[in-house]
Design an enzyme around this catalytic site. Sequence first.
Site, PDB file in Angstrom:
ATOM      1  N   MET A  30       0.850  -1.234  -0.028  1.00 61.30           N
ATOM      2  CA  MET A  30       0.096   0.078  -0.025  1.00 61.30           C
ATOM      3  C   MET A  30       0.780   1.345  -0.147  1.00 61.30           C
ATOM      4  SD  MET A  30      -3.395  -0.961   2.069  1.00 61.30           S
ATOM      5  CE  MET A  30      -2.890  -0.551   3.668  1.00 61.30           C
ATOM      6  N   HIS A  34       9.193   0.924   3.130  1.00 66.13           N
ATOM      7  CA  HIS A  34      10.315   1.095   3.852  1.00 66.13           C
ATOM      8  C   HIS A  34      11.270  -0.131   3.968  1.00 66.13           C
ATOM      9  CE1 HIS A  34       8.029  -2.046   6.054  1.00 66.13           C
ATOM     10  NE2 HIS A  34       7.179  -1.095   6.272  1.00 66.13           N
ATOM     11  N   HIS A  37       9.499  -3.610   3.294  1.00 64.93           N
ATOM     12  CA  HIS A  37       9.295  -3.753   1.537  1.00 64.93           C
ATOM     13  C   HIS A  37      10.455  -4.155   0.955  1.00 64.93           C
ATOM     14  CE1 HIS A  37       5.867  -1.141   3.337  1.00 64.93           C
ATOM     15  NE2 HIS A  37       5.120  -2.175   2.882  1.00 64.93           N
ATOM     16  N   GLN A  61     -10.143  -2.620   2.730  1.00 62.09           N
ATOM     17  CA  GLN A  61      -9.528  -3.261   3.922  1.00 62.09           C
ATOM     18  C   GLN A  61      -9.344  -2.231   5.248  1.00 62.09           C
ATOM     19  OE1 GLN A  61      -5.773  -3.995   1.798  1.00 62.09           O
ATOM     20  NE2 GLN A  61      -4.928  -3.804   4.022  1.00 62.09           N
ATOM     21  N   GLN A 148       6.348 -11.517   7.339  1.00 62.96           N
ATOM     22  CA  GLN A 148       5.970 -12.152   8.479  1.00 62.96           C
ATOM     23  C   GLN A 148       5.294 -11.229   9.566  1.00 62.96           C
ATOM     24  OE1 GLN A 148       5.382 -15.221   9.321  1.00 62.96           O
ATOM     25  NE2 GLN A 148       5.057 -15.079  11.688  1.00 62.96           N
ATOM     26  N   SER A 185       7.282  -0.705  10.033  1.00 63.56           N
ATOM     27  CA  SER A 185       5.880  -0.683   9.601  1.00 63.56           C
ATOM     28  C   SER A 185       5.453   0.792   8.960  1.00 63.56           C
ATOM     29  CB  SER A 185       4.979  -0.684  10.737  1.00 63.56           C
ATOM     30  OG  SER A 185       3.635  -0.329  10.506  1.00 63.56           O
TER      31      SER A 185
HETATM   32  O1  PAF Z   1       0.030  -5.651   3.501  1.00 59.31           O
HETATM   33  C1  PAF Z   1      -0.422  -4.855   2.977  1.00 59.31           C
HETATM   34  O2  PAF Z   1       0.382  -3.754   2.523  1.00 59.31           O
HETATM   35  C2  PAF Z   1      -1.649  -4.800   2.255  1.00 59.31           C
HETATM   36  O3  PAF Z   1      -2.579  -5.462   3.087  1.00 59.31           O
HETATM   37  C3  PAF Z   1      -1.869  -5.700   1.085  1.00 59.31           C
HETATM   38  C4  PAF Z   1      -1.319  -7.024   1.044  1.00 59.31           C
HETATM   39  C5  PAF Z   1      -0.787  -4.695   0.097  1.00 59.31           C
HETATM   40  C6  PAF Z   1      -3.314  -5.553   0.511  1.00 59.31           C
HETATM   41  O4  PAF Z   1      -3.689  -4.173   0.257  1.00 59.31           O
END
Ligand code: PAF
Length: 283
Positions: A30, A34, A37, A61, A148, A185
């Site tokens: 999303m 950081h 990712h 979500q 994880q 995060s």
């Molecule tokens: O982990 C995330 O950033 C989100 O939940 C994802 C998997 C990209 C789905 O929007």
Amino acid sequence: MITTSDIEACRRTTDAARRAGRTIGFVPTMGGLHAGHASLIERARTDGRFVVVSIFVNPTQFGPGEDLQSYPRTPEADAARAKASGADLLFTPDGDAMYGADAGTRVRPGRLAEALCGPFRPGHFEGVCTVVAKLFHIVRPDAAYFGQKDAQQVVIVRAMVRDLRMPIEIVTCPIVREPDGLAMSTRNAYLSADERRRATALYRALQTGAERIASGERRSGKVISAMRRVLDEASPCRIDYIAIVDPGTLEDRPELGAGPVMLALAVRIGSARLIDNQIVDVP
Ligand code: PAF
């Protein structure tokens, strides 16, 4: 790195890579990228994949009152980080492309979504499964890479892939932490300096839990109490849950027999809701 927000252009690019003999590795995000990712992108690269990274802040979500509007949006920095980490294709669809005006179809996860974060974020995992299923249909990856840190998300996505017979390998990558233990995060950006300092209690609580188990405690209640005492040092904070569960089924483990268990917690500090977890092998 190619960048596109167009679904057909994304498909054409991945089709061409497949025809050139590449397998596709996919890192859905999303944004607010950081080092966590980056580690997923690097892992996909190391696995020899043609690496697709998506950035889409998925509205379905987020619950009412959650941080959809304030969620960090840093497109230029994200593109630079994705490129530096080894992405081949950056896919940045908008809301219309992903949902359209009348998209009512949803992917509803099973009981795994009722554990841990489920009661605190109703509908969250349905939104995750819906958008991940859509992205999987667009990108058609051979493997998808998840962190994880979002342990429940990975277990649920794994179950979705199995249940919907999607031919996609789900690769789970280790949690990346700051030097003081705080799990990376995007939501850490919400923390003030004081809250950031107090947030280190999450990792210390997990370590305390792991130490109690290592020193022979087998009653989850006792381990959880010890973890709660450490989290109290983060106060003022709101503990959504501290749990000890089976890492595969997410069912509570009140007594700890031999085998792996997951210590998991979710805590609100200021406006940030932080989650973290640790797998412990009970001897
Ligand atoms: O982990 C995330 O950033 C989100 O939940 C994802 C998997 C990209 C789905 O929007």
